[in-house]
Design an enzyme around this catalytic site. Structure first.
Site, PDB file in Angstrom:
ATOM      1  CB  ALA A  65      52.821  51.750  22.572  1.00 32.05           C
ATOM      2  N   GLY A 105      56.671  48.367  24.391  1.00 32.96           N
ATOM      3  CA  GLY A 105      55.550  47.492  24.742  1.00 32.96           C
ATOM      4  C   GLY A 105      55.686  46.107  24.146  1.00 32.96           C
ATOM      5  CD  GLU A 108      56.669  47.752  28.782  1.00 34.45           C
ATOM      6  OE1 GLU A 108      56.621  48.180  29.944  1.00 34.45           O
ATOM      7  OE2 GLU A 108      56.107  48.293  27.809  1.00 34.45           O
ATOM      8  CD  GLU A 128      59.237  51.809  26.579  1.00 39.13           C
ATOM      9  OE1 GLU A 128      58.441  50.872  26.456  1.00 39.13           O
ATOM     10  OE2 GLU A 128      60.476  51.627  26.646  1.00 39.13           O
TER      11      GLU A 128
HETATM   12  N1  T1G Z   1      54.766  53.539  16.520  1.00 40.39           N
HETATM   13  C1  T1G Z   1      54.335  54.043  15.335  1.00 40.39           C
HETATM   14  N2  T1G Z   1      55.063  54.023  14.173  1.00 40.39           N
HETATM   15  C2  T1G Z   1      56.268  53.450  14.247  1.00 40.39           C
HETATM   16  C3  T1G Z   1      56.794  52.908  15.450  1.00 40.39           C
HETATM   17  C4  T1G Z   1      55.983  52.963  16.624  1.00 40.39           C
HETATM   18  N3  T1G Z   1      56.382  52.452  17.786  1.00 40.39           N
HETATM   19  N4  T1G Z   1      58.027  52.435  15.194  1.00 40.39           N
HETATM   20  C5  T1G Z   1      58.262  52.661  13.880  1.00 40.39           C
HETATM   21  N5  T1G Z   1      57.224  53.274  13.306  1.00 40.39           N
HETATM   22  C6  T1G Z   1      57.088  53.661  11.898  1.00 40.39           C
HETATM   23  C7  T1G Z   1      58.037  54.800  11.507  1.00 40.39           C
HETATM   24  O1  T1G Z   1      57.455  56.045  11.777  1.00 40.39           O
HETATM   25  C8  T1G Z   1      58.206  54.555  10.012  1.00 40.39           C
HETATM   26  O2  T1G Z   1      57.059  55.032   9.387  1.00 40.39           O
HETATM   27  C9  T1G Z   1      58.177  53.045   9.910  1.00 40.39           C
HETATM   28  O3  T1G Z   1      57.529  52.571  11.105  1.00 40.39           O
HETATM   29  C10 T1G Z   1      59.531  52.425   9.830  1.00 40.39           C
HETATM   30  O4  T1G Z   1      60.298  52.906  10.915  1.00 40.39           O
HETATM   31  C11 T1G Z   1      53.735  50.759  26.589  1.00 40.39           C
HETATM   32  C12 T1G Z   1      54.578  53.141  25.805  1.00 40.39           C
HETATM   33  C13 T1G Z   1      61.742  49.866  15.199  1.00 40.39           C
HETATM   34  C14 T1G Z   1      64.115  50.494  15.351  1.00 40.39           C
HETATM   35  O5  T1G Z   1      60.303  53.668  20.669  1.00 40.39           O
HETATM   36  O6  T1G Z   1      62.990  52.864  17.013  1.00 40.39           O
HETATM   37  O7  T1G Z   1      56.004  50.934  23.672  1.00 40.39           O
HETATM   38  O8  T1G Z   1      58.078  56.811   8.061  1.00 40.39           O
HETATM   39  O9  T1G Z   1      61.916  54.225   9.515  1.00 40.39           O
HETATM   40  O10 T1G Z   1      64.963  52.544  10.733  1.00 40.39           O
HETATM   41  O11 T1G Z   1      55.851  50.774  27.400  1.00 40.39           O
HETATM   42  O12 T1G Z   1      61.346  52.522  14.027  1.00 40.39           O
HETATM   43  O13 T1G Z   1      57.649  54.571   7.012  1.00 40.39           O
HETATM   44  O14 T1G Z   1      55.705  56.031   7.681  1.00 40.39           O
HETATM   45  O15 T1G Z   1      62.262  53.933  12.020  1.00 40.39           O
HETATM   46  O16 T1G Z   1      64.158  50.166  10.438  1.00 40.39           O
HETATM   47  C15 T1G Z   1      58.556  52.192  22.108  1.00 40.39           C
HETATM   48  C16 T1G Z   1      60.345  53.153  17.847  1.00 40.39           C
HETATM   49  C17 T1G Z   1      57.232  52.850  21.901  1.00 40.39           C
HETATM   50  C18 T1G Z   1      60.511  52.118  18.886  1.00 40.39           C
HETATM   51  C19 T1G Z   1      62.923  50.448  13.127  1.00 40.39           C
HETATM   52  N6  T1G Z   1      59.119  51.816  20.834  1.00 40.39           N
HETATM   53  N7  T1G Z   1      60.784  52.696  16.537  1.00 40.39           N
HETATM   54  O17 T1G Z   1      63.816  51.377  12.597  1.00 40.39           O
HETATM   55  O18 T1G Z   1      62.539  51.979  10.454  1.00 40.39           O
HETATM   56  S1  T1G Z   1      56.584  53.388  23.447  1.00 40.39           S
HETATM   57  C20 T1G Z   1      59.966  52.602  20.207  1.00 40.39           C
HETATM   58  C21 T1G Z   1      62.096  52.613  16.229  1.00 40.39           C
HETATM   59  C22 T1G Z   1      56.006  51.964  24.209  1.00 40.39           C
HETATM   60  C23 T1G Z   1      55.147  50.871  26.240  1.00 40.39           C
HETATM   61  C24 T1G Z   1      55.531  52.141  25.616  1.00 40.39           C
HETATM   62  C25 T1G Z   1      62.424  52.219  14.825  1.00 40.39           C
HETATM   63  C26 T1G Z   1      62.774  50.737  14.664  1.00 40.39           C
HETATM   64  P1  T1G Z   1      57.143  55.647   7.972  1.00 40.39           P
HETATM   65  P2  T1G Z   1      61.818  53.375  10.722  1.00 40.39           P
HETATM   66  P3  T1G Z   1      63.951  51.489  10.981  1.00 40.39           P
END
Ligand code: T1G
Length: 708
Positions: A65, A105, A108, A128
């Site tokens: 998400a 998500g 999922e 999450e």
């Molecule tokens: N939402 C918004 N922005 C995101 C994002 C996300 N989920 N993931 C990454 N970004 C942005 C980040 O801020 C950065 O932006 C750019 O992408 C590159 O990321 C319903 C509720 C995927 C392993 O927790 O762990 O789904 O600084 O620098 O080192 O159940 O990003 O360039 O402007 O981290 O290669 C669950 C979070 C959400 C994954 C890549 N997902 N992301 O790492 O690049 S909750 C997460 C990461 C959810 C559902 C629930 C990592 C990455 P900017 P980066 P990276």
């Protein structure tokens, strides 16, 4: 149905290919879930379509998400038409084709699809819990049905990213596609193979694996006990366990409703807001306002470390862990052997604990080459000096490096507080010199403080920031000066803990307050772990340099009694042989009382709240001075340093973020001004803090007063 640019639907030879194109990580930002729903419905109504493929454009599948939308008033999705529900109801099979990351998500949606294929380099997971919530799109109900509640709980409560090969072994991934093959083509071919297979497999219909909870009903409480210590003060890990438990005790749709209820409970919790702040702060810290993002980096393939002491050894292990060949230089063979033996012993401890395989240990050891002469390192791309914290020794090393290292080599120092320009000026190439400060233990702590010298070139600094990330660290830039940013902001914390013990607080009381606050161990036990002689030496150095330096008679007394901490079996606490558990020592308490009486220091009781505030407000005040001098780019960088360098409890966001949650600059200023009256100069409020209080500017929005 008008296509939106974020989701494309293409009909390829009877297969509907649904491509998510929302760089950089295909997050489920507004427009994406809607595009997926419409595409799946289109595929189901188009008679020419036999099956569908769900795939991500660019470097990744879907990373979850869009975290930026959490806590905002976004319209609730229409019940029954969430993407995972529409995928689940699809009459035609859907194949999720995974490369890069399938997280949260995103994963999922893959679980709601009927088949999952992936390239070996892909990672899947439900992280999450790391942002204070739990999976909210069916992950806690589908994953236990696919791999059993135990394995599912391990993934959901840890939030770890699971490599595709392991996911294949677990039965999550149906087929691995050779790395380098065209995933899209492979997915279309796979879709053709399964298009007519009926019934279409749906995870929701398979409860067999849930039987594990019947044969071992205690597994949920066992997990609660297992995480009790590290999940103190947090709700999300327990909600994750409860959701998997619901999967094993409720029908699927009821479990989905329970999962959503728990998700809504957590989405805007203080814990989730703080962890989201930390997530973005750790991305923001990579931005360097005064160094262009496209500054060309110097190539680094080979590295050398000068000094095989505790830090030098840990630094070498960090490079080896990420596949960098590293030369470890020590002038004496005996010191080199000692350093290598310490590295090997560290690895063997990890192998014994099962956190490292024998094969992996040998792979890493093979990357660490011991050398005995500067000539052996002259062709390395980067060298990091990690010798004794003595200026003459450092200058000598940098003179030697200047003489032997190839032109363009990067000359970094791991000093924890000595002026970078002293080492730079010992060379004829100060532009190639900068600080790269690791935190002990260097192979464990994630903080990598890059320190700017007066003449450090932009590419020298940008390459250092990038190098930190390449060896698994979080790089943060700091201005040069005594203790740079991290240690400088932490020093007043250390001063207050020593002074409160003089005034009547006991080490065990202070440690209990900080452990209850969320630290893994208390500050006095931490000092015992790293050795009290380090602090003692630095106090003696300061007293020698500054006649006004406030001595620490009790802390010095402990060291002068030969109590150096764990390594001598006693420090602020007592330790049983071979056991790291700190035990309060009534004998030490008696000696402290005796000494403070002799020194005429009045004794008094301390409340836990005063202890917490004295320690952390002292550092907030210093952090304000650092921002006032422009030694840090932003307040959130200081938080990143505390989270990754000093084990500040992550679910509290960081030092400055936490200070905002307990009343912000106005409250901190009020308290510090009062202590200034009571305790004198060491508590004089920073003018920067006063300005924030007067303008009601939260700490996390504080901008430095001048450029770095
Ligand atoms: N939402 C918004 N922005 C995101 C994002 C996300 N989920 N993931 C990454 N970004 C942005 C980040 O801020 C950065 O932006 C750019 O992408 C590159 O990321 C319903 C509720 C995927 C392993 O927790 O762990 O789904 O600084 O620098 O080192 O159940 O990003 O360039 O402007 O981290 O290669 C669950 C979070 C959400 C994954 C890549 N997902 N992301 O790492 O690049 S909750 C997460 C990461 C959810 C559902 C629930 C990592 C990455 P900017 P980066 P990276």
């Amino acid at each position: 149905m008008p296509e939106n640019n974020l989701v494309r639907f293409e009909s390829v030879d009877g297969i509907g290919v649904i491509t998510i194109d929302n760089p950089p990580v295909n997050a489920l930002s507004p427009g994406v879930p809607e595009g997926i729903v419409e595409s799946v419905e289109r595929g189901n109504t188009d008679p020419a379509i036999r099956a569908m493929v769900l795939i991500g454009a660019g470097r990744s599948f879907i990373a979850g998400a869009d975290i930026r939308t959490f806590g905002t008033n976004r319209p609730p999705p229409v019940e029954g038409r969430r993407p995972h529900q529409v995928l689940d109801a699809s009459q035609k099979p859907v194949v999720a084709a995974i490369h890069g990351y399938a997280l949260g998500g995103g994963f999922e949606l893959a679980l709601a699809s009927n088949y999952r294929i992936a390239v070996p380099s892909a990672k899947i997971g439900l992280p999450e819990v790391l942002i204070g919530i739990l999976p909210g799109s069916g992950g806690t109900q589908r994953l236990p049905r696919l791999i059993g509640p135990k394995a599912a709980m391990d993934m959901i409560v840890s939030g770890r990213h699971v490599p595709a090969e392991e996911a294949h072994r677990l039965g999550i991934i149906d087929e691995l596609v050779p790395e380098g093959a065209d995933l899209r083509e492979a997915a279309i071919a796979f879709a053709h193979r399964i298009a007519d297979k009926r019934p279409v497999p749906r995870i929701r219909e398979h409860d067999e694996k849930l039987a594990e909870a019947k044969t071992d009903p205690g597994l949920f409480d066992a997990m609660r006990r297992q995480i009790a210590r590290r999940a103190r003060g947090q709700r999300a890990p327990y909600h994750c366990i409860a959701a998997v438990e619901a999967a094993c005790t409720m029908p699927f749709d009821e479990g989905i409703r329970r999962e959503r209820e728990m998700f809504d409970e957590l989405e805007n919790s203080a814990e989730a807001r703080a962890l989201r702040y930390a997530f973005f702060a750790e991305r923001e810290v990579a931005r360097l306002p005064d160094i262009p993002r496209d500054t060309p980096l110097r190539p680094i393939k080979t590295a050398a470390i000068v000094g095989a002491g505790t830090m030098g050894g840990g630094i070498s292990m960090s490079f080896a862990e990420f596949g960098f060949p590293v030369k470890l230089l020590e002038v004496s063979q005996e010191a080199l052997d000692r350093g290598l033996a310490r590295i090997r012993a560290n690895y063997q401890t990890s192998v014994r604990r099962g956190s490292l395989t024998e094969a992996e240990m040998n792979r890493r050891l093979a990357l660490i080459e011991p050398v005995g002469s500067y000539d052996d390192i002259k062709d390395c791309d980067v060298v990091i000096e990690a010798v004794f914290e003595r200026i003459p020794v450092k200058e000598e090393v940098f003179k030697k490096l200047d003489d032997v290292m190839k032109p363009g080599a990067l000359l970094y120092t791991n000093t924890s507080g000595i002026d970078i320009d002293i080492m730079a000026n010992a060379t004829k190439r100060p532009q190639d010199v900068a600080g790269t400060h690791f935190f002990a233990p260097a192979n464990v702590m994630k903080l990598f403080e890059v320190v700017k010298g007066a003449k450090s070139a932009p590419d020298t600094l940008a390459t250092a920031m990038d190098l930190g990330r390449k060896i698994g660290k979080i790089s943060a830039m700091a201005g040069n000066g005594d203790g740079f940013v991290a240690n400088r902001s932490r020093t007043p914390f250390g001063t207050e803990m020593n002074i409160m013990v003089e005034e009547g607080a006991l080490p065990e009381q202070v440690d209990k307050v900080m452990v209850d606050f969320g630290y893994p161990i208390g500050p006095f036990a931490t000092a015992d772990l790293s050795g009290l002689d380090i602090g003692y030496d630095s106090r003696q150095r300061r007293a020698a340099q500054d006649p006004n330096y406030r001595k620490m008679p009790i802390a010095d007394m402990v060291v002068e009694m030969g109590r150096l901490g764990q390594k001598t079996g006693a420090g602020w606490f007592k330790y049983e042989p071979g056991d790291r558990t700190p035990h309060p020592d009534p004998e030490l308490a008696r000696l402290i009382k005796e000494k403070t009486t002799e020194l005429g220091i009045a004794q008094r009781e301390f409340t836990d709240e005063e202890i917490l505030r004295r320690l952390l407000f002292a550092s907030v005040n210093e952090a304000c001075r650092i921002l006032d001098e422009g030694k840090a780019y932003r307040a959130s960088d200081i938080d990143v340093m505390w989270l990754n360098g000093f084990n500040f409890p992550r679910y509290r966001g960081g030092l400055m973020y936490w200070a905002d949650t307990i009343g912000g600059p106005a409250e901190v200023y009020r308290q510090i001004a009062a202590w200034h009256q009571q305790y004198g100069e060491r508590w004089s409020p920073s003018p920067f803090l006063r300005r924030l209080a007067e303008t009601n500017t939260p700490f996390r929005e504080a901008k430095p007063s001048r450029p770095m």
